[in-house]
Design an enzyme around this catalytic site. Structure first.
Site, mmCIF file in Angstrom:
data_model
loop_
_atom_site.group_PDB
_atom_site.id
_atom_site.type_symbol
_atom_site.label_atom_id
_atom_site.label_comp_id
_atom_site.label_asym_id
_atom_site.label_seq_id
_atom_site.Cartn_x
_atom_site.Cartn_y
_atom_site.Cartn_z
ATOM 1 N N HIS A 144 0.289 -0.869 0.031
ATOM 2 C CA HIS A 144 0.197 0.145 0.151
ATOM 3 C C HIS A 144 0.816 0.982 -0.099
ATOM 4 O O HIS A 144 0.262 2.361 -0.247
ATOM 5 C CB HIS A 144 -0.269 -0.473 1.389
ATOM 6 C CG HIS A 144 -1.796 -0.906 1.132
ATOM 7 N ND1 HIS A 144 -2.998 -1.226 0.258
ATOM 8 C CD2 HIS A 144 -2.587 -2.235 2.473
ATOM 9 C CE1 HIS A 144 -3.772 -2.233 0.513
ATOM 10 N NE2 HIS A 144 -2.852 -2.792 2.242
ATOM 11 N N ASP A 181 -2.979 -10.711 -1.817
ATOM 12 C CA ASP A 181 -3.280 -10.248 -1.191
ATOM 13 C C ASP A 181 -4.650 -9.843 -1.107
ATOM 14 O O ASP A 181 -5.131 -9.269 -2.285
ATOM 15 C CB ASP A 181 -2.255 -8.983 -0.440
ATOM 16 C CG ASP A 181 -2.854 -8.342 1.005
ATOM 17 O OD1 ASP A 181 -1.678 -8.608 1.981
ATOM 18 O OD2 ASP A 181 -4.144 -7.600 1.683
ATOM 19 N N HIS A 183 -6.130 -7.413 0.211
ATOM 20 C CA HIS A 183 -6.584 -5.855 -0.206
ATOM 21 C C HIS A 183 -5.964 -5.548 -1.197
ATOM 22 O O HIS A 183 -4.474 -6.113 -2.558
ATOM 23 C CB HIS A 183 -5.949 -5.188 0.539
ATOM 24 C CG HIS A 183 -6.567 -5.461 1.760
ATOM 25 N ND1 HIS A 183 -5.897 -6.027 2.677
ATOM 26 C CD2 HIS A 183 -7.905 -4.316 2.953
ATOM 27 C CE1 HIS A 183 -6.601 -5.920 4.032
ATOM 28 N NE2 HIS A 183 -7.470 -5.694 4.044
ATOM 29 N N ASP A 269 -4.637 -12.849 3.611
ATOM 30 C CA ASP A 269 -5.625 -12.623 4.423
ATOM 31 C C ASP A 269 -6.675 -12.758 3.150
ATOM 32 O O ASP A 269 -8.091 -12.137 3.912
ATOM 33 C CB ASP A 269 -5.498 -10.860 4.596
ATOM 34 C CG ASP A 269 -4.640 -10.046 3.971
ATOM 35 O OD1 ASP A 269 -4.653 -10.531 2.186
ATOM 36 O OD2 ASP A 269 -4.095 -8.673 4.034
HETATM 37 ZN ZN ZN Z 1 -3.784 -6.710 2.751
#
Ligand code: ZN
Length: 374
Positions: A144, A181, A183, A269
């Protein structure tokens, strides 16, 4: 299975990165009872422990790590941002990487340099041919992190820095990133958005985090037009949906791009019991995903595959997902079994659902890949 030389990075100091007493993902406050931050050391250090206890660690090539230098960070981040993190990290009480969700304690700067250095060491060993493939179990995570801001528990872009460095140093002109991931890999996307030589692919739960990126129409810009592919999936997607993503989007996109090295932003995740994701992948579900990428890497780039650890917040389940990936990368099966596989591998949610297939078809279409079957 054929045993391969697999590089592995882990340092105890990664567990010393202090994210404080947040109540999960929220900061502590008047009505927020202190607990621990979800991005704590547990899932990572227990993964490292299982690698050791399973015996797999004896067969991996442990790679030494050197801290990234400021010059390395400047390949991706601005001098002002780097200075800001350095100063906050010197504060006895630490600071936050930029979004109020990413606290860190004193000394985080030095640990973050070692995290970037760990991913660089893994990529260097693969680029050099010292190992066939590698997994960097690093912390803090990086996908991120933006050039001028940290966010989403990430300080520096471990993969972004390693890719830029590798491309400068070696005759590697095209790199692909596959981010599984849960996200969106918004930082990696932003860093390479105008770069036609780095293909960024992110598979994620639709608008989970960040809430406003990761959409189909973010395809890169300028010379990089078409070199970013987002695959937003509905919550509840499992092993079947992720395999379909590989077969319909990721592998065809890699075949078209013909990378000379494949990198994976490896968060766990999207697995069962994650407190922040709502997907249902299982440890055994990661095996064929890894195999697909290894087969593509064999065909396209002499097997060069490098994974860098990202999220994954289930302290009890992440270790089994990570071990499954490492077993696949190395071709060595340990006696460890996922105790919960009889319950979770057979969930009806592991089957590809029509609405998931529709989302995957849209992503393939948006990436100009069409549909191979159906
Ligand atoms: Zn994540």
């Amino acid at each position: 299975m054929v045993a391969l030389t697999t590089g592995f990075v882990w340092k105890d100091i990664y567990a010393w990165h202090d994210t404080g007493t947040g109540a999960g993902a929220a900061p502590p406050g008047p009505y927020s009872q202190p607990y621990h931050h979800f991005e704590s050391a547990e899932s990572k250090s227990r993964f490292a422990s299982l690698v050791d206890v399973s015996g797999l660690g004896d067969h991996l090539e442990r790679l030494p790590v050197t801290a990234a230098t400021e010059q390395d960070l400047l390949l991706v981040h601005t001098a002002q941002y780097i200075d800001n993190i350095r100063q906050l990290s010197a504060n006895p009480r630490g600071g936050d990487a930029g979004d109020g969700l990413s606290p860190f304690g004193n000394g985080a700067f030095e640990i973050a340099l070692l995290a970037a250095g760990g991913t660089m060491a893994a990529m260097e060993a693969v680029a050099n041919g010292v190992v066939n493939n590698a997994y960097a179990l690093v912390r803090p995570p990086g996908h991120h992190a933006r050039p001028e801001h940290g966010m989403g528990f990430c300080i520096f872009s471990n993969l972004g820095i390693a890719i830029r460095k590798t491309m400068l140093k070696h005759a590697i002109e095209r790199v692909a990133v596959v981010d599984w991931d849960v996200h969106h890999g918004n930082g990696t996307q932003e860093i390479f958005y105008q770069d036609p030589n780095v293909l960024t692919i992110s598979i994620h739960q639709d608008r989970l985090f960040p809430s406003d990126t990761g959409n189909l129409d973010e395809r890169g810009s300028g010379a990089g037009e078409g070199s970013n592919i987002n695959i937003p999936l509905p919550a509840g997607s499992g092993n079947g949906a992720y395999l379909e993503v590989m077969d319909q989007v990721v592998i065809p996109a890699l075949e078209r791009f013909r990378p000379q090295l494949i990198a994976v932003a490896s968060g766990f995740d999207a697995a069962m019991t994650d407190p922040l994701g709502r997907m249902v992948l299982t440890a055994n579900g990661y095996r064929p995903l890894t195999e697909r990428l290894m087969t593509a890497a064999d065909r396209l780039c002499e097997g060069r595959l490098v994974m860098s650890h990202e999220g994954g917040y289930s302290p009890t389940y992440v270790p089994y997902c990570g071990l499954a990936v490492l077993e696949t990368l190395s071709g060595i099966r340990t006696p460890v079994e996922d105790f919960l596989a009889p319950y979770w591998d057979t969930l009806p949610d592991q089957q590809l659902r029509p609405w998931q297939q529709e989302a995957i078809g849209l992503a393939a279409h948006s990436a100009g890949l069409g549909r191979v079957k159906n």
